[in-house]
Design a protein around this motif. Structure first.
Motif, PDB file in Angstrom:
ATOM      1  N   THR A 125     -13.221  -2.706   9.222  1.00 11.93           N
ATOM      2  CA  THR A 125     -12.088  -2.418   8.348  1.00 11.93           C
ATOM      3  C   THR A 125     -12.655  -1.878   7.053  1.00 11.93           C
ATOM      4  O   THR A 125     -13.510  -2.596   6.418  1.00 11.93           O
ATOM      5  CB  THR A 125     -11.148  -3.552   8.126  1.00 11.93           C
ATOM      6  N   HIS A 153      -6.622  -5.800  10.421  1.00  8.26           N
ATOM      7  CA  HIS A 153      -4.993  -5.531  10.456  1.00  8.26           C
ATOM      8  C   HIS A 153      -4.434  -5.860  11.660  1.00  8.26           C
ATOM      9  O   HIS A 153      -5.093  -5.495  12.851  1.00  8.26           O
ATOM     10  CB  HIS A 153      -4.691  -3.892  10.079  1.00  8.26           C
ATOM     11  N   SER A 207      -2.224  -4.636  13.469  1.00  6.44           N
ATOM     12  CA  SER A 207      -1.816  -3.550  14.344  1.00  6.44           C
ATOM     13  C   SER A 207      -2.668  -3.466  15.449  1.00  6.44           C
ATOM     14  O   SER A 207      -2.758  -2.907  16.648  1.00  6.44           O
ATOM     15  CB  SER A 207      -1.735  -2.167  13.773  1.00  6.44           C
ATOM     16  N   GLY A 257     -11.633  -1.285   4.048  1.00  6.34           N
ATOM     17  CA  GLY A 257     -10.455  -1.418   2.864  1.00  6.34           C
ATOM     18  C   GLY A 257      -9.606  -2.396   3.711  1.00  6.34           C
ATOM     19  O   GLY A 257      -8.688  -1.872   4.511  1.00  6.34           O
ATOM     20  N   HIS A 263      -1.285   8.876   3.691  1.00  4.48           N
ATOM     21  CA  HIS A 263      -0.363   8.114   2.941  1.00  4.48           C
ATOM     22  C   HIS A 263      -0.388   6.769   2.192  1.00  4.48           C
ATOM     23  O   HIS A 263       0.256   6.351   1.505  1.00  4.48           O
ATOM     24  CB  HIS A 263       1.009   8.136   3.699  1.00  4.48           C
ATOM     25  N   LYS A 264      -1.908   6.329   2.381  1.00  4.74           N
ATOM     26  CA  LYS A 264      -2.119   4.853   1.590  1.00  4.74           C
ATOM     27  C   LYS A 264      -2.977   5.579   0.364  1.00  4.74           C
ATOM     28  O   LYS A 264      -2.631   5.052  -0.780  1.00  4.74           O
ATOM     29  CB  LYS A 264      -2.822   4.220   2.586  1.00  4.74           C
ATOM     30  N   LEU A 319       0.875  -1.231  -0.100  1.00  4.32           N
ATOM     31  CA  LEU A 319       0.007  -0.207   0.146  1.00  4.32           C
ATOM     32  C   LEU A 319       0.887   1.273  -0.070  1.00  4.32           C
ATOM     33  O   LEU A 319       0.802   2.273   0.947  1.00  4.32           O
ATOM     34  CB  LEU A 319      -0.799   0.052   1.273  1.00  4.32           C
ATOM     35  N   ASP A 351      -5.313   7.074   6.539  1.00  6.59           N
ATOM     36  CA  ASP A 351      -4.046   7.201   6.302  1.00  6.59           C
ATOM     37  C   ASP A 351      -4.004   7.803   5.069  1.00  6.59           C
ATOM     38  O   ASP A 351      -4.260   7.391   3.929  1.00  6.59           O
ATOM     39  CB  ASP A 351      -3.320   5.562   6.106  1.00  6.59           C
ATOM     40  N   ALA A 406      -7.695   2.930   6.936  1.00  6.07           N
ATOM     41  CA  ALA A 406      -6.533   3.456   6.621  1.00  6.07           C
ATOM     42  C   ALA A 406      -6.142   3.165   5.163  1.00  6.07           C
ATOM     43  O   ALA A 406      -5.712   4.301   4.380  1.00  6.07           O
ATOM     44  CB  ALA A 406      -5.278   2.329   7.345  1.00  6.07           C
ATOM     45  N   GLY A 425       0.779   7.099  11.520  1.00  4.59           N
ATOM     46  CA  GLY A 425       0.345   6.015  10.672  1.00  4.59           C
ATOM     47  C   GLY A 425      -0.729   5.519  11.028  1.00  4.59           C
ATOM     48  O   GLY A 425      -1.198   5.572  12.293  1.00  4.59           O
ATOM     49  N   GLY A 426      -1.374   4.363  10.301  1.00  2.00           N
ATOM     50  CA  GLY A 426      -2.521   3.877  10.734  1.00  2.00           C
ATOM     51  C   GLY A 426      -2.222   2.880  12.034  1.00  2.00           C
ATOM     52  O   GLY A 426      -3.319   2.676  12.723  1.00  2.00           O
ATOM     53  N   THR A 427      -1.103   2.441  12.160  1.00  2.00           N
ATOM     54  CA  THR A 427      -0.722   1.610  13.337  1.00  2.00           C
ATOM     55  C   THR A 427      -1.029   2.425  14.633  1.00  2.00           C
ATOM     56  O   THR A 427      -1.612   2.238  15.613  1.00  2.00           O
ATOM     57  CB  THR A 427       0.569   1.314  13.432  1.00  2.00           C
ATOM     58  N   THR A 479      -6.374  -4.988   4.111  1.00  2.00           N
ATOM     59  CA  THR A 479      -4.952  -4.829   3.504  1.00  2.00           C
ATOM     60  C   THR A 479      -5.053  -5.660   2.332  1.00  2.00           C
ATOM     61  O   THR A 479      -4.392  -5.183   1.174  1.00  2.00           O
ATOM     62  CB  THR A 479      -4.081  -5.000   4.448  1.00  2.00           C
ATOM     63  N   ASP A 533     -11.452   1.100  10.642  1.00  2.00           N
ATOM     64  CA  ASP A 533      -9.909   1.146  10.252  1.00  2.00           C
ATOM     65  C   ASP A 533     -10.098   1.591   8.578  1.00  2.00           C
ATOM     66  O   ASP A 533     -10.242   0.509   8.080  1.00  2.00           O
ATOM     67  CB  ASP A 533      -9.257  -0.116  10.699  1.00  2.00           C
ATOM     68  N   ASN A 557      -4.818   3.457  15.195  1.00  2.00           N
ATOM     69  CA  ASN A 557      -5.355   2.334  15.797  1.00  2.00           C
ATOM     70  C   ASN A 557      -5.226   2.083  17.210  1.00  2.00           C
ATOM     71  O   ASN A 557      -5.960   1.979  18.008  1.00  2.00           O
ATOM     72  CB  ASN A 557      -5.118   1.124  14.887  1.00  2.00           C
TER      73      ASN A 557
HETATM   74  C1  LIG Z   1      -1.665  -0.041   6.344  1.00  2.00           C
HETATM   75  C2  LIG Z   1      -2.759  -0.420   7.503  1.00  2.00           C
HETATM   76  C3  LIG Z   1      -2.760  -0.379   8.742  1.00  2.00           C
HETATM   77  C4  LIG Z   1      -1.436   0.325   9.144  1.00  2.00           C
HETATM   78  O1  LIG Z   1      -1.273   1.670   8.789  1.00  2.00           O
HETATM   79  P1  LIG Z   1       0.459   2.353   8.808  1.00  2.00           P
HETATM   80  O2  LIG Z   1       0.336   3.548   8.231  1.00  2.00           O
HETATM   81  O3  LIG Z   1       1.064   1.329   8.057  1.00  2.00           O
HETATM   82  O4  LIG Z   1       0.959   2.251  10.367  1.00  2.00           O
HETATM   83  C5  LIG Z   1      -3.729  -0.353   9.406  1.00  2.00           C
HETATM   84  N1  LIG Z   1      -4.964  -0.921   9.006  1.00  2.00           N
HETATM   85  C6  LIG Z   1      -4.937  -1.204   7.894  1.00  2.00           C
HETATM   86  C7  LIG Z   1      -6.383  -1.581   7.300  1.00  2.00           C
HETATM   87  C8  LIG Z   1      -3.895  -1.129   6.742  1.00  2.00           C
HETATM   88  O5  LIG Z   1      -4.054  -1.302   5.420  1.00  2.00           O
END
Ligand SMILES: *Cc1c(COP(=O)(O)O)cnc(C)c1O
Length: 496
Positions: free
Chosen positions: A247, A194, A196, A249, A306-307, A99, A304, A278, A158-160, A251, A276, A163
């Motif tokens: 979620t 995810h 995380s 989307g 950045h995704k 991603l 996110d 992200a 970030g998403g981590t 991963t 989530d 979350n």
């Molecule tokens: C990428 C992702 C994360 C983690 O995000 P980071 O920005 O990599 O920390 C969490 N949840 C989902 C569904 C993701 O795709």
């Protein structure tokens, strides 16, 4: 200290700091760095050279960090060898793995500005307008989600981290409400959620069994029947459901959990709903916004940028429906944000964040919106979603491959299957793993791998609008050739 000193360290002290005297130097050196990167981006034939950690470690380990080159140009030249040459380039149309999006130039301009000004977002007195800009973007995102005026949030790394913070808020909230011990708290997330979330549970001191996996349906969306059963099961065992993580989307599959149904179940059960998003957050600005219907019922949302907003790492946020819940991360330090600053209405973002010193990542999104606008970002995301739909059709018709769920977003999970029988599942797994590795080693393309129901699959994550269907078809040919090679399959000549 004398002005005549020829000691190179003295020289460096005065010339390397960005300040009034060195503005011209800064201009030249950053300009030179931009030249170097632009040359690379402009001439890369492949997304990757295929180097190995062993090969590269030799070059990087050989650098003597206690023998500085004294000159940024020389250090940049060296960087060409130890990093730039062998980096993985996400802008290349045949980078199809994770991603990672290609990034928009306005955001990169923002990155240049924010790293030079170096504001820190923890307090007003370290950021000034930066704080207000971040707040506007949080409010903007909250409005896109469909939250009301009582929403709030904060940018994260970030998403981590988003979350983790969401789970922290949920934990504090449920403890305040119920007083339940940590060992009784449960988080429900789909089996496609995810990892995380599990990491967050561990960091938050919940038991190792705190995260209960809720089954998915055939489309890899959380089964709401299974969710209801899981909630009922927790209750029957005297456990307390701390949060449901939906979620938007996933991963691997880009699948979007049924948010309206999950929202109704959470409301009925009085449970914190975290979404989530992200990956799926790009839908907030796309013509497919309807796919996120129901997200407005969430208590917290991870986005996110950045995704799927084409932003450079890091750019992420946690958005909450009720600003008040952020009090769970508010601590006052005499030296930084004493309690009276609140009464004085001084906006200190550290009151809402689990970080202290923090980058002004919001500036990238700001310049993106001010330059291109949200619709343009949405169109870029829509384009890769369209491409993924076409690629699914291509794969589905290709007898060399088995492809799983039709994508809602932009991933494709598939595997090579030999033309003739007689191969074991394990051999087919190994052939797919080999194909992925061999492809990366050739540098022709980079794809991801994952495991579904115990079998090895390959994955394309399409985030680059420059990736054409021809690119995808070519990469499929390359993968098939590597897999056939591995299995020792002979190519049956196609009948004319
Ligand atoms: C990428 C992702 C994360 C983690 O995000 P980071 O920005 O990599 O920390 C969490 N949840 C989902 C569904 C993701 O795709």
């Amino acid at each position: 200290m004398t002005a005549t000193s020829a000691d190179p360290r003295q020289l460096s002290l005065t010339t390397h700091l960005l300040n009034e005297q060195n503005a011209q130097r800064y201009r030249e050196l950053v300009g030179a760095a931009v030249e170097v990167v632009a040359d690379r981006i402009g001439t890369n034939q492949r997304p990757f050279t295929g180097t190995t950690p062993q090969q590269l470690a030799k070059e990087i380990d050989a650098i003597d960090l206690d023998a500085p080159l004294g000159d940024t140009s020389a250090a940049l030249d060296e960087l060409g060898e130890v990093y730039l040459r062998d980096a993985v380039y996400f802008d290349h149309p045949r980078y199809l793995a994770h991603l990672n999006c290609p990034i928009v130039i306005p955001a990169l301009v923002g990155e240049t500005v924010l790293s030079a000004i170096n504001s820190s977002m923890d307090t007003w007195d370290q950021s000034a307008g930066g704080t207000l800009i971040e707040r506007r973007l949080v409010d903007w995102t909250a409005a896109r989600i469909g939250f009301g005026l009582s929403a709030d949030g904060v940018f994260t790394s970030g998403g981590t981290q988003s979350n983790l913070q969401a789970m922290l808020l949920a934990r504090q909230h449920v403890q305040e409400e119920t007083g339940a011990e940590l060992s009784r708290l449960r988080i429900l997330a789909s089996s496609c959620g995810h990892f995380s979330v599990t990491k967050a549970a561990t960091m938050l001191g919940l038991g190792t069994d705190a995260v209960i996996e809720v089954a998915c349906d055939a489309d890899k969306r959380m089964s709401t029947v299974a969710l209801q059963e899981a909630i009922d099961g927790c209750r029957a065992r005297g456990e307390v459901v701390m949060a449901v993580v939906a979620t938007a989307g996933t991963t691997d599959f880009g699948s979007i959990d049924p948010l309206p149904r999950i929202g109704a179940i959470c409301a009925e059960a009085g449970v914190w709903m975290h979404v989530d998003a992200a990956y799926g957050c790009g839908l907030l600005v796309s013509r497919r916004r309807h796919l996120l219907a129901g997200i407005e019922a969430a208590d917290s949302v991870t986005v996110d940028y950045h995704k799927s907003f084409f932003q450079p790492v890091s750019a992420s946020a946690l958005i909450v429906r009720e600003a008040d819940v952020l009090r769970h991360v508010t601590y006052h330090a005499d030296y930084l944000n004493p309690a009276h600053t609140r009464a004085e209405q001084i906006p200190n973002q550290v009151d809402k964040s689990i970080q202290t010193t923090r980058r002004f990542d919001a500036l990238k999104l700001w310049l993106t919106l001010r330059t291109m606008g949200a619709d343009a970002i949405g169109q870029l995301f829509d384009e890769v979603i369209d491409r993924a739909a076409d690629a699914w059709t291509l794969l589905d018709a290709d007898r060399r491959y088995e492809v799983l769920v039709r994508p809602r977003l932009s991933t494709l999970v598939f595997r090579y299957l030999p033309a003739t029988g007689g191969y074991t599942d394990a051999e087919i797994d190994l052939a797919n793993r080999h194909a992925r590795k061999a492809l990366a080693a050739s540098g022709e393309a980079v794809v991801a791998g994952t495991v579904v129901d115990g079998r090895h699959y390959l994955k394309f994550t399409l985030l680059n609008p420059a990736t054409t269907l021809d690119d995808i078809a070519d990469v499929l040919d390359l993968i098939a050739a590597h897999a056939r090679d591995y299995l020792g399959e002979t190519l049956v000549p196609a009948a004319c």
